[in-house]
Write an enzyme that holds these catalytic residues in place. Sequence first.
Site, short mmCIF file in Angstrom:
data_model
loop_
_atom_site.label_atom_id
_atom_site.label_comp_id
_atom_site.label_asym_id
_atom_site.label_seq_id
_atom_site.Cartn_x
_atom_site.Cartn_y
_atom_site.Cartn_z
N ASP A 1 3.46 2.14 -4.90
CA ASP A 1 2.45 2.94 -5.60
C ASP A 1 2.09 2.17 -6.85
O ASP A 1 2.93 1.97 -7.74
CB ASP A 1 3.01 4.32 -5.95
CG ASP A 1 1.95 5.20 -6.63
OD1 ASP A 1 1.09 4.65 -7.36
OD2 ASP A 1 1.99 6.42 -6.43
N PHE A 2 0.85 1.71 -6.96
CA PHE A 2 0.54 0.80 -8.08
C PHE A 2 0.43 1.50 -9.42
O PHE A 2 0.30 0.85 -10.45
CB PHE A 2 -0.62 -0.15 -7.78
CG PHE A 2 -1.92 0.41 -7.27
CD1 PHE A 2 -2.58 1.43 -7.91
CD2 PHE A 2 -2.51 -0.17 -6.14
CE1 PHE A 2 -3.79 1.90 -7.44
CE2 PHE A 2 -3.73 0.30 -5.67
CZ PHE A 2 -4.38 1.35 -6.32
N ASP B 1 0.87 -1.18 0.00
CA ASP B 1 0.00 0.00 0.00
C ASP B 1 0.90 1.23 0.00
O ASP B 1 2.14 1.11 0.00
CB ASP B 1 -0.95 0.01 1.21
CG ASP B 1 -2.30 0.68 0.86
OD1 ASP B 1 -2.27 1.85 0.43
OD2 ASP B 1 -3.35 0.04 1.02
N HIS C 1 -12.66 -1.12 -8.48
CA HIS C 1 -13.85 -0.26 -8.61
C HIS C 1 -13.54 1.22 -8.37
O HIS C 1 -14.35 2.06 -8.71
CB HIS C 1 -15.00 -0.76 -7.72
CG HIS C 1 -14.85 -0.53 -6.26
ND1 HIS C 1 -15.90 -0.73 -5.37
CD2 HIS C 1 -13.80 -0.12 -5.51
CE1 HIS C 1 -15.49 -0.44 -4.16
NE2 HIS C 1 -14.23 -0.08 -4.21
#
Length: 338
Positions: A228-229, A201, A247
């Site tokens: 950080d994706f 995360d 989502h």
Amino acid sequence: MSAVEPLDSERILELGLAFWSSKTLLSAVELGVFTELANGPLTTGELRQRIGIHERAARDFFDTLVALRMLERDGDVYSNAAEADAFLDKAKPSYTGGLLEMANSRLYGFWGNLTEGLRTGQPQNEAKVGEDLFGVLYSDPARLREFAQAMTAISMGSALAIAEKFPWQRYKTFMDIGTAQGNIPVQVAGKHPHVTGGGTDLPPLEPVVTEYVAANGLSDRLRFQAHDFFTDPFPNADVLIMGHILHDWDLTEKKMLINKAYEALPDDGALIVYDAIVDDERRENVYGLTMSLNMLIETPGGFDYTGADCRAWMAEIGFSDSYVEPLTGGESMVVGIK
Ligand SMILES: C[S@@+](CC[C@H](N)C(=O)[O-])C[C@H]1O[C@@H](n2cnc3c(N)ncnc32)[C@H](O)[C@@H]1O
């Protein structure tokens, strides 16, 4: 001639005024009603004083909670109903009121602007005044903790079901992408002693995750990875999980995230996506559909989606197989096999 059912407006009125009951429960959680009563039954006067509400309000407030089956009353003495005692007492590890605390402090007010969101397509949360949702949450340690605990509350049913239903015996390592408090890693590792892994995360979550993992006695098998994706590749593991992540984002971002997972998995590795997956016909899952409206309130481009949608994105990216499996309470997982 077949009999015609007489029309009745009762259901419409009940639905339209459902926020009366909802806000009564949210205020009860905010005021600590259930936590106070978990220590023992109290009279109207005692409970009123403990939680600090006005004399005029007390009886109606408490009796509404009785009618909602959140409290029980014997004469003038109130106690918690069994479910409220198990899940709404802050002192118990089974507390799931974190989600309701966030619903009360943030979402209840923001949903007041749903009509504006519907008209404009614009978020109605902190972003409305130019602030970044995660930036705002993460600049205040108390809000960050509240948010992470709310994520644990909302994901608990699914976490337990994934630990139970996914064939973990076939895999050794896993990472949960966007883990919040680390609930999925804790539930999976707690049930399956042969697996190791952890969660990723943004950096401010590190102390929150580390503390939760340690409190569950799993620090030897679970690690936190700051990540950080959007800018970093995904970590390698046999199983990658994205829960309540896709989502939040628009279609291009969703596919980018699935693609990053695909790149990081070994052949035969699995991606587990779980969300309030909408039924393929988009007629039944009220929770999934209203969750998607919540994404309208909360994000610039996010939306919930059907199992068929997600399987099609996985196939397009290269996953050789996929399936949808229901979890709990309107949530499902979509599993993609590389
Ligand atoms: C809706 S929460 C879901 C948490 C958890 N997976 C669950 O199901 O309860 C979304 C998570 O994505 C994380 N997140 C948001 N933007 C991120 C980014 N750019 N890189 C990594 N994580 C991010 C947030 O910090 C948050 O923990």
